[in-house]
Scaffold this active site. Structure first.
Site, mmCIF file in Angstrom:
data_model
loop_
_atom_site.group_PDB
_atom_site.id
_atom_site.type_symbol
_atom_site.label_atom_id
_atom_site.label_comp_id
_atom_site.label_asym_id
_atom_site.label_seq_id
_atom_site.Cartn_x
_atom_site.Cartn_y
_atom_site.Cartn_z
ATOM 1 N N SER A 251 -0.965 32.768 38.231
ATOM 2 C CA SER A 251 -0.461 31.478 38.687
ATOM 3 C C SER A 251 0.958 31.606 39.182
ATOM 4 C CB SER A 251 -0.500 30.479 37.541
ATOM 5 O OG SER A 251 0.466 30.863 36.582
ATOM 6 N N LYS A 252 1.339 30.647 39.996
ATOM 7 C CA LYS A 252 2.677 30.607 40.570
ATOM 8 C C LYS A 252 3.746 30.653 39.488
ATOM 9 C CE LYS A 252 2.463 28.121 44.869
ATOM 10 N NZ LYS A 252 2.440 26.853 45.467
ATOM 11 N N ARG A 253 3.437 30.023 38.371
ATOM 12 C CA ARG A 253 4.457 29.895 37.340
ATOM 13 C C ARG A 253 4.967 31.260 36.853
ATOM 14 N NH1 ARG A 253 1.997 27.509 33.147
ATOM 15 N NH2 ARG A 253 0.316 26.936 34.553
#
Ligand code: GLU
Length: 513
Positions: A251-253
């Site tokens: 994920s981007k996070r």
């Protein structure tokens, strides 16, 4: 002939997972002397992102993945954007209705919502209950006459066991009653993803559907649709998920997921492709370094693993270093400098080219570039030039056309902006700048033999003695020498500029504080 495809929805950027799907579809097609199609799945016009398609195509092209057909090059199975194929989906839907394999459903949003709540409350699986499946011809006719909004649903057979063979997952079996009477055509007469996907794969002659595991739950729907239409289904291969190091879904996070981010960070296509190819697959054996061309030769879809693949940034950086060395190696070979090259165990190269030998490397090819890209300059003493080029050689080999950007400040530093000296992160305030510049003048002034290693040793000793940390001195030193935010490091820059120029730039800077 084998035909694979990459069918992204244009979300705005190319996800690394998307790049892997495209890469595998490409490798598989090329390995088997087949073709690969690019298809843009833009049925969801609500999610339209300006420029998204161009971005996708640009990133894929950067990576070296070239298509045989697609919206950017045309081909005989076009158009290649689903938004331009609406008529085909409507025609197929009409056929299904005529064959009584599909039906019109007039249920309102409210009824469907109520149904869902009831099913949830009684712990039944949610799904359409087939209410409109048995409307009579007359009832349907009347509702249409009245202009009642409706969708078209597939009449999924009740008690069938359906199989398909997935190249990665093996035999997959499901009972048809677990599959919903899926919507094919929405009330605005646009297709759903499922209908468009199946119709296009069939009409475009796709033989192999290679896609992410997140599409596995949709595949039974697709198989039933192929059956209803009397079409042979393509062969499927569902690729394992890509995971963060903590095994959560990438994920981007937790880091960058867009290919563009990696390009911006200076990763080359060789290392990115090499790394991505190994996310969920490997050819067996210990060798890890493969070019795109070499990957085509060894790629085997059957060796793709089922379990999730971990996206390990350290590994990517390792690939980056190995490929950096390989590019340098190729360059040196072109220039006849093989004797300086040693191959390392991991498939990388160690290259020792120092001092005068740089002259040879940078001779023909780069001096040509210098003529092309650098303005005439009286101070163009050849050794100075060679030192400049040497300091930025890795970047230059990748992007020779940016030569000006890489070294212009050594020729003529831009006007000094004193704010650049301050660096909160490195703990550099005005007092520190002053100290750092004085200390540098003092230390560098003593050097007789202007050599990068000596510069480094003397500076480090002086910094330690002054009780400062490296960044506190090297940042102001580098800024004083180049006047720009990004450049080769302080020691290298001092070496490039030579002693006189270095001391004079430092004095000027001190003066300007
Ligand atoms: N449009 C789907 C996506 O964006 C592709 C699904 C498929 O490859 O069938 O991932």
């Amino acid at each position: 002939m084998i035909v694979s495809r990459f069918a992204p929805s244009p979300t705005g950027y190319l996800h690394v997972g998307g790049l892997r799907t495209a890469l595998y579809a490409y490798l598989f097609a090329k390995k088997n002397k087949g073709q690969i199609i690019l298809r843009i799945e833009d049925t969801d016009q609500k999610r339209h992102v300006e420029g998204a398609e161009d971005n996708l195509i640009k990133s894929l092209h950067w990576a070296g993945i070239e298509f045989d057909e697609g919206p950017h090059i045309g081909g005989e199975n076009g158009p290649y954007r689903q938004s331009e194929r609406t008529e085909k989906y409507q025609m197929v839907t009409k056929e299904l209705l005529d064959m009584d394999k599909a039906y019109r459903c007039f249920c309102t949003e409210e009824r469907l919502e109520e149904l869902r709540q009831k099913q949830e409350a009684s712990k039944f699986p949610t799904g359409y209950d087939g209410y409109c499946r048995n409307l009579t011809r007359e009832e349907v006719h009347e509702l249409i006459q009245k202009g009642t909004p409706h969708v078209v649903r597939l009449k999924v057979p009740k008690d069938e066991i359906v199989f398909f063979e997935d190249i990665v997952r093996g035999k997959v079996k499901f009972a048809s009653h677990t599959v919903d009477d899926q919507v094919l055509l929405k009330s605005d007469t646009f297709p759903t993803y499922h209908l468009a996907n199946v119709v296009d794969d069939h009409l475009m002659g796709v033989t192999h559907v290679i896609r992410g595991e997140e599409w596995l739950p949709s595949t039974p729907k697709h198989i039933l649709l192929y059956q209803a239409l009397g079409w042979a289904a393509p062969t499927f291969a569902h690729l394992p998920l890509i995971l963060n190091e903590d095994r959560s879904k990438l994920s981007k996070r937790q880091g960058d997921v867009a290919v563009e981010d990696y390009i911006a960070k200076g990763f080359g296509k060789e290392e990115l492709i090499n790394f991505i190819a190994f996310l969920g697959w490997n050819p067996g054996g210990t060798r890890e370094i493969y070019s795109l061309q070499e990957l085509i030769e060894v790629f085997d879809l059957k060796k793709v693993q089922k379990g999730g693949a971990i996206f390990n940034l350290d590994k990517l950086n390792w690939f980056k270093e190995v490929w950096r060395q390989r590019r340098l190696h190729d360059f040196a070979v072109r220039e006849g400098l093989e004797r300086d090259i040693q191959e390392t165990k991991q498939g990388g190269y160690k290259i020792t080219i120092i001092g005068d030998e740089a002259r040879h490397i940078f001779s023909r090819e780069l001096l040509k570039l210098v003529d092309e890209y650098l303005p005439e300059n009286e101070e163009r003493d050849e050794y100075f030039l060679l030192r400049c080029l040497y300091a930025v050689k890795d970047k230059l080999i990748q992007e020779p056309q940016k030569i000006d950007e890489f070294i212009h400040f050594y020729f003529e530093a831009p006007e000094l902006d004193n704010a650049l000296f301050l660096n909160e992160r490195m703990n550099v305030d005005e007092k520190v700048v002053q100290k750092a510049l004085e200390l540098s003048i003092q230390a560098l002034g003593q050097i007789e033999e202007w050599d990068e290693q000596i510069i480094k040793d003397i500076m480090i000793t002086a910094i330690e003695k002054a009780g400062l940390n490296n960044g506190q001195v090297l940042w102001p030193l580098r800024v004083a020498l180049t006047h720009v935010e990004f450049s080769p490091g302080a020691f290298e820059s001092a070496w490039v500029l030579g002693k006189d120029k270095t001391i004079s730039l430092l004095e000027q800077a001190l003066h300007s504080l």
